[in-house]
Design an enzyme around this catalytic site. Structure first.
Site, short mmCIF file in Angstrom:
data_model
loop_
_atom_site.label_atom_id
_atom_site.label_comp_id
_atom_site.label_asym_id
_atom_site.label_seq_id
_atom_site.Cartn_x
_atom_site.Cartn_y
_atom_site.Cartn_z
N LYS A 185 3.54 -15.57 3.16
CA LYS A 185 3.78 -16.31 1.92
C LYS A 185 5.30 -16.52 1.85
O LYS A 185 5.97 -16.12 0.90
CB LYS A 185 3.23 -15.49 0.74
CG LYS A 185 3.25 -16.18 -0.60
CD LYS A 185 2.22 -17.27 -0.74
CE LYS A 185 2.41 -18.01 -2.05
NZ LYS A 185 1.61 -19.24 -2.15
N ASP A 244 -6.15 -7.22 4.05
CA ASP A 244 -7.28 -6.61 3.33
C ASP A 244 -8.16 -7.71 2.74
O ASP A 244 -9.38 -7.71 2.90
CB ASP A 244 -6.73 -5.70 2.22
CG ASP A 244 -7.84 -5.09 1.40
OD1 ASP A 244 -8.81 -4.60 1.99
OD2 ASP A 244 -7.75 -5.11 0.16
N ASP A 276 -2.48 -18.51 1.07
CA ASP A 276 -3.43 -19.25 0.24
C ASP A 276 -4.10 -20.35 1.06
O ASP A 276 -5.31 -20.57 0.99
CB ASP A 276 -2.76 -19.81 -1.03
CG ASP A 276 -1.41 -20.47 -0.77
OD1 ASP A 276 -0.89 -20.40 0.36
OD2 ASP A 276 -0.87 -21.07 -1.73
N ASP A 294 -12.10 -9.32 4.24
CA ASP A 294 -13.36 -9.34 3.47
C ASP A 294 -13.92 -10.77 3.48
O ASP A 294 -15.13 -10.97 3.66
CB ASP A 294 -13.15 -8.89 2.02
CG ASP A 294 -13.52 -7.42 1.81
OD1 ASP A 294 -13.33 -6.63 2.75
OD2 ASP A 294 -13.99 -7.07 0.71
N TYR A 318 0.83 -1.20 0.00
CA TYR A 318 0.00 0.00 0.00
C TYR A 318 0.87 1.26 0.00
O TYR A 318 0.47 2.28 -0.56
CB TYR A 318 -0.92 0.02 1.23
CG TYR A 318 -2.19 -0.75 1.07
CD1 TYR A 318 -2.17 -2.12 0.87
CD2 TYR A 318 -3.43 -0.10 1.13
CE1 TYR A 318 -3.35 -2.82 0.73
CE2 TYR A 318 -4.61 -0.80 0.98
CZ TYR A 318 -4.57 -2.16 0.79
OH TYR A 318 -5.74 -2.85 0.65
#
Ligand code: IPM
Ligand code: MG
Length: 353
Positions: A187, A243, A219, A247, A142
């Site tokens: 990751k 982020d 993942d 959701d 970001y």
């Protein structure tokens, strides 16, 4: 206490839900003998329209002078499909996060029994799911170096040890206060930034022997959240992964409109719903104010006002049980309540309690 609150209502349904949050805040303060004062400030598209800046200096000052910020939502469709727009409402949110040093975003994922049927997951999978996602909020892609021309573009996922340590500390400490289980999501099989995260987390583990720490690739975590959401207690992760996963987390509870969040860090903390500005519903009195109202509960809890927070949570639960619900969660055939009516019912409940 004497609360000074900066109120940033923003765009779309923001002002409508903000009003309900403020009314609940006032009712609780009156009940418990706290003083409270509010200062409204503009942000997002409303601020672009007014002064050309989605997080103007005056708004920043209002935030810095407050004990807490009650934030609602920013975003306007007129900016969404225009990749050439020079300034966007979301930049206001990012500027606020950066300037207030809000590196820790706390997003609880909890289920309400009466809404579980709304979950896209089978009830038996989602029942009892109750975890917190701690998302790093001021670093990573970001805010890392960016480049874009017509042929190539990149974003840099930059993290320093200091940034990683401070957010992991928040994660370990939340885990200690909850179920003592921390899942570090990264990751590390591919990304250097993730390998540093994992290294730092492994170094910190020995300071938290009471916390069971595990590591999960992002993942795999996305899959596990759907297969077995009850596995998680506290999850900590970097900005972009957080982020996306939050959701996913919000929707498995069946009620995105009910989830609040807190962002804390170096300066004034911010309390806000996790949902967006829902411009299509603006002015229709149909938006669910509960996420905003629960953000007020998180605000009180942040200041260690536990009873105040608990009363708000109790009132929210009572409103749901009494079927005083906005249209998207009303049971079939039940009366539909508006944003204002749900807010007023909760204020009334608090006054009588
Ligand atoms: C969120 C939102 C923001 C983000 C957007 C609006 C910039 O999706 O708070 O999760 O990506 O952080
Ligand atoms: Mg998001």
């Amino acid at each position: 206490m004497d609360f000074k609150i900066a109120v940033l209502a923003g765009d779309g349904i923001g002002p409508e839900i903000s009003k309900q949050g403020v009314d609940v805040m006032s009712a609780v303060c009156a009940k418990f003998g706290h003083k409270v004062s509010y200062k409204e400030a503009i942000c997002g598209a409303a601020a672009i329209d007014a002064v050309g800046d989605p997080f103007p200096e005056d708004t920043f000052q209002a935030c810095m002078e407050a004990d807490a910020v009650l934030f609602s939502a920013v975003g306007d469709p007129k900016f969404d499909n225009d990749p050439t727009a020079k300034v966007r409402p979301e930049q206001g949110l990012l500027a606020m996060r950066k300037k207030l040093g809000l590196f820790a975003n706390i997003r609880p994922v909890e289920t309400f029994d009466c809404l579980i049927h709304k979950s896209p997951l089978r009830e038996d999978l989602v029942r009892g799911a109750d975890f917190i996602c701690i998302r790093e909020l001021t670093g990573g892609m970001y805010f890392g170096e960016k480049y874009q021309d017509n042929d190539k573009a990149y974003d840099t996922n930059y993290y320093t040890r200091g940034e990683i340590e401070r957010i992991l500390k928040v994660g370990f400490e939340y885990a200690r206060r909850r179920g003592r289980h921390l899942t570090v999501v990264d990751k590390a099989n591919v990304l250097a930034s993730s390998r540093l995260w994992r290294q730092v987390a492994q170094e910190m583990e020995s300071s938290y022997p009471d916390v069971r720490t595990d590591y999960m690739y992002v993942d795999n975590a996305a899959m596990r959240m759907i297969q077995e959401p009850t596995f998680f207690d506290v999850m900590v992760t970097e900005n972009t992964f957080g982020d996306i996963l939050t959701d996913e987390g919000s929707c498995i509870t069946g009620s995105m409109g009910l989830l609040p969040s807190a962002s804390t860090g170096e300066h004034t903390p911010v309390f806000e719903p996790i949902h967006g500005s829902w411009p299509q519903a603006k002015g229709l009195n149909i938006a669910n104010p509960l996420a905003q109202i629960l953000s007020v509960a998180m605000l009180f809890e942040y200041f260690d006002c536990k009873e105040e927070g608990a009363l708000i949570r109790k009132a929210v639960k009572a409103s749901l049980d009494a079927n005083v619900r906005t249209p998207e969660i009303q049971v079939e055939g039940g009366a539909k309540y508006g944003t204002k009516e749900v807010g007023a019912w909760i204020v009334d409940y608090i006054n009588r309690a």
